[in-house]
Write a protein that holds these residues in place. Structure first.
Motif, PDB file in Angstrom:
ATOM      1  N   ALA A  38       9.712   6.184   4.451  1.00 27.14           N
ATOM      2  CA  ALA A  38       9.515   4.867   5.076  1.00 27.14           C
ATOM      3  C   ALA A  38       9.174   3.837   3.997  1.00 27.14           C
ATOM      4  O   ALA A  38       9.651   2.691   4.032  1.00 27.14           O
ATOM      5  N   THR A  39       8.376   4.247   3.027  1.00 26.40           N
ATOM      6  CA  THR A  39       7.972   3.330   1.956  1.00 26.40           C
ATOM      7  C   THR A  39       9.198   2.839   1.179  1.00 26.40           C
ATOM      8  O   THR A  39       9.343   1.636   0.926  1.00 26.40           O
ATOM      9  N   GLU A  40      10.071   3.784   0.822  1.00 24.06           N
ATOM     10  CA  GLU A  40      11.288   3.393   0.084  1.00 24.06           C
ATOM     11  C   GLU A  40      12.163   2.475   0.940  1.00 24.06           C
ATOM     12  O   GLU A  40      12.683   1.463   0.461  1.00 24.06           O
ATOM     13  N   ASN A  41      12.326   2.835   2.197  1.00 18.65           N
ATOM     14  CA  ASN A  41      13.178   2.013   3.074  1.00 18.65           C
ATOM     15  C   ASN A  41      12.612   0.611   3.274  1.00 18.65           C
ATOM     16  O   ASN A  41      13.364  -0.356   3.382  1.00 18.65           O
ATOM     17  N   LEU A  42      11.303   0.510   3.295  1.00 21.98           N
ATOM     18  CA  LEU A  42      10.711  -0.826   3.454  1.00 21.98           C
ATOM     19  C   LEU A  42      10.982  -1.688   2.227  1.00 21.98           C
ATOM     20  O   LEU A  42      11.247  -2.887   2.336  1.00 21.98           O
ATOM     21  N   LYS A  43      10.953  -1.073   1.045  1.00 23.41           N
ATOM     22  CA  LYS A  43      11.274  -1.819  -0.189  1.00 23.41           C
ATOM     23  C   LYS A  43      12.727  -2.303  -0.128  1.00 23.41           C
ATOM     24  O   LYS A  43      13.033  -3.452  -0.459  1.00 23.41           O
ATOM     25  N   ILE A  44      13.614  -1.410   0.294  1.00 30.53           N
ATOM     26  CA  ILE A  44      15.043  -1.770   0.369  1.00 30.53           C
ATOM     27  C   ILE A  44      15.249  -2.887   1.406  1.00 30.53           C
ATOM     28  O   ILE A  44      15.957  -3.866   1.167  1.00 30.53           O
ATOM     29  N   LEU A  45      14.595  -2.722   2.561  1.00 31.88           N
ATOM     30  CA  LEU A  45      14.705  -3.745   3.615  1.00 31.88           C
ATOM     31  C   LEU A  45      14.226  -5.103   3.108  1.00 31.88           C
ATOM     32  O   LEU A  45      14.856  -6.138   3.376  1.00 31.88           O
TER      33      LEU A  45
ATOM     34  N   HIS B  30       4.114  10.559  15.433  1.00 29.90           N
ATOM     35  CA  HIS B  30       4.360   9.434  14.525  1.00 29.90           C
ATOM     36  C   HIS B  30       3.108   8.958  13.794  1.00 29.90           C
ATOM     37  O   HIS B  30       3.170   7.930  13.098  1.00 29.90           O
ATOM     38  N   ASN B  31       1.998   9.664  13.954  1.00 27.29           N
ATOM     39  CA  ASN B  31       0.748   9.178  13.344  1.00 27.29           C
ATOM     40  C   ASN B  31       0.866   8.975  11.830  1.00 27.29           C
ATOM     41  O   ASN B  31       0.427   7.959  11.292  1.00 27.29           O
ATOM     42  N   GLU B  32       1.494   9.939  11.165  1.00 32.40           N
ATOM     43  CA  GLU B  32       1.624   9.808   9.695  1.00 32.40           C
ATOM     44  C   GLU B  32       2.587   8.693   9.325  1.00 32.40           C
ATOM     45  O   GLU B  32       2.360   7.943   8.377  1.00 32.40           O
ATOM     46  N   LEU B  33       3.674   8.594  10.093  1.00 29.08           N
ATOM     47  CA  LEU B  33       4.664   7.536   9.843  1.00 29.08           C
ATOM     48  C   LEU B  33       4.021   6.151   9.993  1.00 29.08           C
ATOM     49  O   LEU B  33       4.211   5.268   9.144  1.00 29.08           O
ATOM     50  N   ILE B  34       3.241   5.989  11.031  1.00 25.95           N
ATOM     51  CA  ILE B  34       2.583   4.695  11.283  1.00 25.95           C
ATOM     52  C   ILE B  34       1.650   4.351  10.112  1.00 25.95           C
ATOM     53  O   ILE B  34       1.651   3.223   9.612  1.00 25.95           O
ATOM     54  N   LYS B  35       0.918   5.349   9.657  1.00 27.76           N
ATOM     55  CA  LYS B  35      -0.011   5.113   8.532  1.00 27.76           C
ATOM     56  C   LYS B  35       0.786   4.727   7.281  1.00 27.76           C
ATOM     57  O   LYS B  35       0.427   3.787   6.566  1.00 27.76           O
ATOM     58  N   GLU B  36       1.879   5.424   7.050  1.00 29.31           N
ATOM     59  CA  GLU B  36       2.674   5.143   5.843  1.00 29.31           C
ATOM     60  C   GLU B  36       3.233   3.710   5.885  1.00 29.31           C
ATOM     61  O   GLU B  36       3.195   2.993   4.877  1.00 29.31           O
TER      62      GLU B  36
ATOM     63  N   MET C 127      11.892   3.080  13.541  1.00 30.68           N
ATOM     64  CA  MET C 127      11.741   4.362  12.851  1.00 30.68           C
ATOM     65  C   MET C 127      11.067   5.354  13.783  1.00 30.68           C
ATOM     66  O   MET C 127      10.239   4.960  14.613  1.00 30.68           O
ATOM     67  N   GLY C 128      11.420   6.631  13.629  1.00 32.60           N
ATOM     68  CA  GLY C 128      10.738   7.669  14.392  1.00 32.60           C
ATOM     69  C   GLY C 128      11.674   8.455  15.288  1.00 32.60           C
ATOM     70  O   GLY C 128      12.898   8.330  15.209  1.00 32.60           O
ATOM     71  N   ILE C 129      11.057   9.266  16.142  1.00 29.19           N
ATOM     72  CA  ILE C 129      11.817  10.214  16.958  1.00 29.19           C
ATOM     73  C   ILE C 129      11.776   9.818  18.434  1.00 29.19           C
ATOM     74  O   ILE C 129      10.703   9.657  19.020  1.00 29.19           O
TER      75      ILE C 129
END
Ligand SMILES: O=C(COP(=O)(O)O)[C@@H](O)[C@H](O)[C@H](O)[C@H](O)COP(=O)(O)O
Ligand SMILES: [Mn+2]
Ligand SMILES: [Mn+2]
Length: 345
Positions: free
Chosen positions: A151-158, A179-185, A218-220
């Motif tokens: 997610a971090t890399e994709n946010l930089k690209i976005l 999604h707890n970890e994804l949200i934190k990231e 993002m997410g499932i």
């Protein structure tokens, strides 16, 4: 296909949305869903077509209507010869979600809609009733972001693709424990998270429209909804990738079979041998012509909800087409019981 069916499918989603909206806020999600299914099926069966449901309400035994494999359209009905020659018509595959966000309707929350996607036979991926990891993003980021990246890399690209600081990016994520970890990231990277309880189709397609202030999903979520979202994103040129999730330990909620192993066996039996394949929008909605239509049930980021008034209703729909590269927002006033005039509301 487009010229004859484009306008009719707007009526299909309008009818489903109006039926469901009568149950908005009543706390009864099953009826809100059921009436949408009935209304969608009734209107669909008046269209001069040979259609087949490839994504619907489930298998025939569980779902009496709009089940996977059900044939719809005038030319599939009994005595069809009197109104059309079924052999002359293109066969069409249809993915439906007559009430996407049943909880949202039942509890009067934003973001529910009646939705469908169509293509010629074989043009839509017949996704199993599994989960799907999804990444949706605006057209400027198409092919640059990647579901395999963090997610971090994709946010930089976005941020680079959209010319916005990461702090100005809003990512929609379903509020689920998985999604707890994804949200934190996402938050640690500096972006904002917009949590939704349901309705990830609306979130995915909102990424393709400037002005919604939604820059990624993002997410499932569910796989069938992933195919419907992909159909819209294919038409709109937005980014969409999906990867089937078959491990109950990753999903954490919902019913997804007994074990990872049994789910993998089920996928294989369906002809899906590369269980971890990442599908692009073009692979999930691969047909030459793809059409997508949605009508808001409750208000959302793209469409108004159904507004009922004495003697009628007003609806707000969207139809997008891969062929004409158009996105039409349709604002319709429906008068019930054949009044003498249409009253603008
Ligand atoms: O919110 C949703 C429910 O759709 P519906 O059943 O048609 O009202 C969908 O947008 C989601 O994609 C999906 O069904 C949801 O993520 C299922 O996950 P879960 O609630 O965790 O089991
Ligand atoms: Mn749904
Ligand atoms: Mn539904």
């Amino acid at each position: 296909m487009e010229s004859t069916i484009g306008l009719e499918i707007i009526e299909v989603v309008e009818q489903a949305a109006m039926a469901s909206s009568k149950w908005m806020g009543k706390g009864d999600k099953n009826t809100a869903d059921h009436v949408a299914v009935e209304a969608m099926r009734e209107r669909m069966n008046k269209i001069h077509m040979r259609g087949r449901i490839v994504i619907g309400e489930g298998e025939r035994d569980d779902a009496p209507m709009l089940y996977i494999g059900e044939e719809v359209g005038i030319c599939t009905q009994e005595n069809a010869e009197s109104v059309c020659n079924p052999d002359e018509l293109v066969e069409i595959d249809i993915a439906v979600d007559p009430c996407e966000g049943t909880n949202l309707v039942a509890y009067g929350q934003p973001g529910s809609m009646a939705v469908l996607a169509i293509s010629e036979k074989g043009g839509l991926f017949a996704a199993p009733d599994f989960y799907m990891k999804k990444l949706a993003a605006p057209p400027q980021a198409q092919g640059h972001v990647d579901i395999n990246k963090s997610a971090t890399e994709n946010l930089k690209i976005l941020s680079e693709c959209l010319g916005r600081a990461i702090e100005e990016l809003v990512v929609v994520v379903m509020k689920r424990d998985r999604h707890n970890e994804l949200i934190k990231e996402i938050r640690d990277a500096g972006a904002r998270v917009r949590l939704i309880s349901d309705g990830d189709v609306s979130a995915a397609i909102s990424c393709a429209f400037a002005g919604t202030n939604i820059h990624a999903l993002m997410g499932i979520g569910a796989a069938p909804e992933g195919v419907i979202s992909a159909a819209a994103m294919r038409c709109l040129g937005g980014h969409f990738q999906g990867q089937l999730i078959y491990d109950p330990a990753i999903v954490k909620t919902g019913l997804i079979g007994e074990s990872k192993e049994s789910n993998m066996a089920r996928l294989t039996s369906m002809g899906i041998t590369d269980h971890d394949k990442v599908y692009s929008a073009k692979e999930l909605a691969s047909g030459e012509t793809v059409l997508f239509a949605a009508c808001g049930i409750t208000p959302g980021t793209l469409m108004e909800g159904v507004r009922l008034f004495p003697g009628g209703a007003r609806t707000h729909s969207l139809v997008v087409s891969s062929q004409s590269m158009t996105a039409r927002f349709v604002d319709t006033i429906h008068m019930f019981d054949h009044p003498k005039y249409i009253q603008l509301r």
